[in-house]
Scaffold this motif. Structure first.
Motif, PDB file in Angstrom:
ATOM      1  N   PRO A 128      29.476  15.951  70.348  1.00  0.00           N
ATOM      2  CA  PRO A 128      29.904  15.016  69.295  1.00  0.00           C
ATOM      3  C   PRO A 128      30.601  15.784  68.172  1.00  0.00           C
ATOM      4  N   HIS A 129      31.657  15.208  67.650  1.00  0.00           N
ATOM      5  CA  HIS A 129      32.398  15.847  66.558  1.00  0.00           C
ATOM      6  C   HIS A 129      31.598  15.676  65.272  1.00  0.00           C
ATOM      7  N   PRO A 130      31.381  16.753  64.521  1.00  0.00           N
ATOM      8  CA  PRO A 130      30.548  16.649  63.318  1.00  0.00           C
ATOM      9  C   PRO A 130      31.160  15.799  62.198  1.00  0.00           C
ATOM     10  N   GLY A 131      32.473  15.710  62.151  1.00  0.00           N
ATOM     11  CA  GLY A 131      33.112  14.983  61.058  1.00  0.00           C
ATOM     12  C   GLY A 131      33.645  13.612  61.424  1.00  0.00           C
ATOM     13  N   ASN A 132      33.564  13.229  62.703  1.00  0.00           N
ATOM     14  CA  ASN A 132      34.143  11.964  63.122  1.00  0.00           C
ATOM     15  C   ASN A 132      33.333  11.427  64.301  1.00  0.00           C
ATOM     16  N   SER A 133      32.607  10.357  64.067  1.00  0.00           N
ATOM     17  CA  SER A 133      31.727   9.819  65.110  1.00  0.00           C
ATOM     18  C   SER A 133      32.504   9.245  66.296  1.00  0.00           C
ATOM     19  N   ARG A 134      33.800   8.970  66.113  1.00  0.00           N
ATOM     20  CA  ARG A 134      34.600   8.419  67.212  1.00  0.00           C
ATOM     21  C   ARG A 134      35.280   9.500  68.042  1.00  0.00           C
ATOM     22  N   ALA A 135      35.181  10.756  67.624  1.00  0.00           N
ATOM     23  CA  ALA A 135      35.874  11.849  68.319  1.00  0.00           C
ATOM     24  C   ALA A 135      34.864  12.779  68.981  1.00  0.00           C
ATOM     25  N   ASP A 136      35.367  13.535  69.940  1.00  0.00           N
ATOM     26  CA  ASP A 136      34.574  14.577  70.578  1.00  0.00           C
ATOM     27  C   ASP A 136      35.039  15.927  70.059  1.00  0.00           C
ATOM     28  N   SER A 137      34.139  16.862  70.069  1.00  0.00           N
ATOM     29  CA  SER A 137      34.418  18.235  69.705  1.00  0.00           C
ATOM     30  C   SER A 137      34.431  19.039  71.002  1.00  0.00           C
ATOM     31  N   TRP A 138      35.498  19.805  71.255  1.00  0.00           N
ATOM     32  CA  TRP A 138      35.668  20.486  72.540  1.00  0.00           C
ATOM     33  C   TRP A 138      35.504  21.990  72.381  1.00  0.00           C
ATOM     34  N   HIS A 139      34.894  22.610  73.392  1.00  0.00           N
ATOM     35  CA  HIS A 139      34.611  24.046  73.394  1.00  0.00           C
ATOM     36  C   HIS A 139      34.885  24.614  74.776  1.00  0.00           C
ATOM     37  N   LEU A 140      35.230  25.897  74.821  1.00  0.00           N
ATOM     38  CA  LEU A 140      35.367  26.596  76.100  1.00  0.00           C
ATOM     39  C   LEU A 140      33.979  26.847  76.677  1.00  0.00           C
ATOM     40  N   SER A 141      33.846  26.679  77.961  1.00  0.00           N
ATOM     41  CA  SER A 141      32.615  27.084  78.648  1.00  0.00           C
ATOM     42  C   SER A 141      32.774  28.552  79.050  1.00  0.00           C
ATOM     43  N   ASP A 142      31.707  29.145  79.549  1.00  0.00           N
ATOM     44  CA  ASP A 142      31.808  30.529  80.029  1.00  0.00           C
ATOM     45  C   ASP A 142      32.818  30.626  81.170  1.00  0.00           C
ATOM     46  N   GLU A 143      32.793  29.638  82.067  1.00  0.00           N
ATOM     47  CA  GLU A 143      33.749  29.617  83.183  1.00  0.00           C
ATOM     48  C   GLU A 143      35.179  29.470  82.661  1.00  0.00           C
ATOM     49  N   GLY A 144      35.373  28.611  81.660  1.00  0.00           N
ATOM     50  CA  GLY A 144      36.695  28.436  81.064  1.00  0.00           C
ATOM     51  C   GLY A 144      37.190  29.721  80.425  1.00  0.00           C
ATOM     52  N   GLN A 145      36.289  30.453  79.789  1.00  0.00           N
ATOM     53  CA  GLN A 145      36.660  31.737  79.176  1.00  0.00           C
ATOM     54  C   GLN A 145      37.088  32.733  80.250  1.00  0.00           C
ATOM     55  N   ARG A 146      36.379  32.763  81.376  1.00  0.00           N
ATOM     56  CA  ARG A 146      36.754  33.662  82.479  1.00  0.00           C
ATOM     57  C   ARG A 146      38.128  33.297  83.046  1.00  0.00           C
ATOM     58  N   ARG A 147      38.342  31.993  83.276  1.00  0.00           N
ATOM     59  CA  ARG A 147      39.647  31.558  83.816  1.00  0.00           C
ATOM     60  C   ARG A 147      40.773  31.839  82.824  1.00  0.00           C
ATOM     61  N   LEU A 148      40.491  31.652  81.544  1.00  0.00           N
ATOM     62  CA  LEU A 148      41.500  31.926  80.521  1.00  0.00           C
ATOM     63  C   LEU A 148      41.869  33.407  80.524  1.00  0.00           C
ATOM     64  N   GLN A 149      40.892  34.289  80.606  1.00  0.00           N
ATOM     65  CA  GLN A 149      41.173  35.724  80.609  1.00  0.00           C
ATOM     66  C   GLN A 149      42.033  36.102  81.809  1.00  0.00           C
ATOM     67  N   ARG A 150      41.739  35.519  82.960  1.00  0.00           N
ATOM     68  CA  ARG A 150      42.530  35.791  84.167  1.00  0.00           C
ATOM     69  C   ARG A 150      43.962  35.278  83.987  1.00  0.00           C
ATOM     70  N   ALA A 151      44.103  34.078  83.442  1.00  0.00           N
ATOM     71  CA  ALA A 151      45.433  33.500  83.221  1.00  0.00           C
ATOM     72  C   ALA A 151      46.204  34.270  82.148  1.00  0.00           C
ATOM     73  N   LYS A 152      45.503  34.799  81.152  1.00  0.00           N
ATOM     74  CA  LYS A 152      46.171  35.596  80.116  1.00  0.00           C
ATOM     75  C   LYS A 152      46.842  36.817  80.726  1.00  0.00           C
ATOM     76  N   GLY A 153      46.196  37.431  81.703  1.00  0.00           N
ATOM     77  CA  GLY A 153      46.804  38.578  82.379  1.00  0.00           C
ATOM     78  C   GLY A 153      48.110  38.201  83.047  1.00  0.00           C
ATOM     79  N   VAL A 154      48.129  37.045  83.673  1.00  0.00           N
ATOM     80  CA  VAL A 154      49.355  36.544  84.305  1.00  0.00           C
ATOM     81  C   VAL A 154      50.398  36.256  83.229  1.00  0.00           C
ATOM     82  N   GLY A 155      49.975  35.603  82.144  1.00  0.00           N
ATOM     83  CA  GLY A 155      50.891  35.283  81.042  1.00  0.00           C
ATOM     84  C   GLY A 155      51.485  36.531  80.411  1.00  0.00           C
TER      85      GLY A 155
END
Length: 185
Positions: free
Chosen positions: A98-125
């Motif tokens: 839940p978003h702390p400042g807006n009850s109608r919005a969601d708050s999004w975060h990277l998961s550990d898996e997302g962080q791993r995939r991002l690091q791999r994609a950064k190497g390609v980038g």
């Protein structure tokens, strides 16, 4: 080849004024970069689009951001971003709170898996960005960065001046309306 006779993808840029040629070149560069990155991600068997990568980058630098704000940063509609976030969530790359400042919005975060995939994609980038800059000398890369910063700063100044002019115009209109109202009494 001279700038006057330069052709990019069949278009003669020498005939265009800078205010038309520069946006065309920037858009073309963005398109080529996107294609090169997506092709490289596919070649490395990373199932991720340019926009997915942009979302993960955004969440890495701004954890907890709302989906609508991510959409603005990635230049897509809120509806499209909602679809992308749901896919990334089902793939385990992001998590929602839940978003702390807006009850109608969601708050999004990277998961550990997302962080791993991002690091791999950064190497390609990084390899794609290096390929882009390989056409330039080190001094030209520095010059390009400097010129792009100046362009961004020009917008910052224009936005600040535009906001000040708008506010000044509103204050002036309010004063005129108040004066007109007093004179009618």
């Amino acid at each position: 080849m001279s700038q006057r006779n330069a052709k990019i993808r069949g278009l003669s840029l020498g005939d265009l004024p800078p205010e038309r040629a520069v946006p065309y070149l920037l858009r073309s560069l963005g398109h080529v970069l996107r294609q090169a990155l997506e092709e490289s991600l596919r070649r490395e068997r990373i199932d991720m689009s340019f926009t997915h990568l942009s979302v993960l980058y955004t969440l890495e630098s701004e954890p907890g951001i709302a989906g609508a704000e991510i959409a603005r940063r990635c230049f897509v509609t809120a509806q499209t971003m909602n679809t992308i976030l749901r896919r990334l969530e089902s793939d385990g790359d992001v998590k929602r709170e839940p978003h702390p400042g807006n009850s109608r919005a969601d708050s999004w975060h990277l998961s550990d898996e997302g962080q791993r995939r991002l690091q791999r994609a950064k190497g390609v980038g990084d390899a794609v960005w290096a390929r882009l800059l390989s056409a330039l000398k080190a001094s030209e890369t520095d010059q390009l960065q400097s010129l792009l910063r100046k362009c961004i700063q020009g917008f910052d100044v224009a936005v600040t001046e535009g906001a000040a002019a708008t506010a000044s115009g509103r204050r002036g209109a309010a004063r005129k309306a108040a004066t007109a109202k007093r004179s009618r009494r």
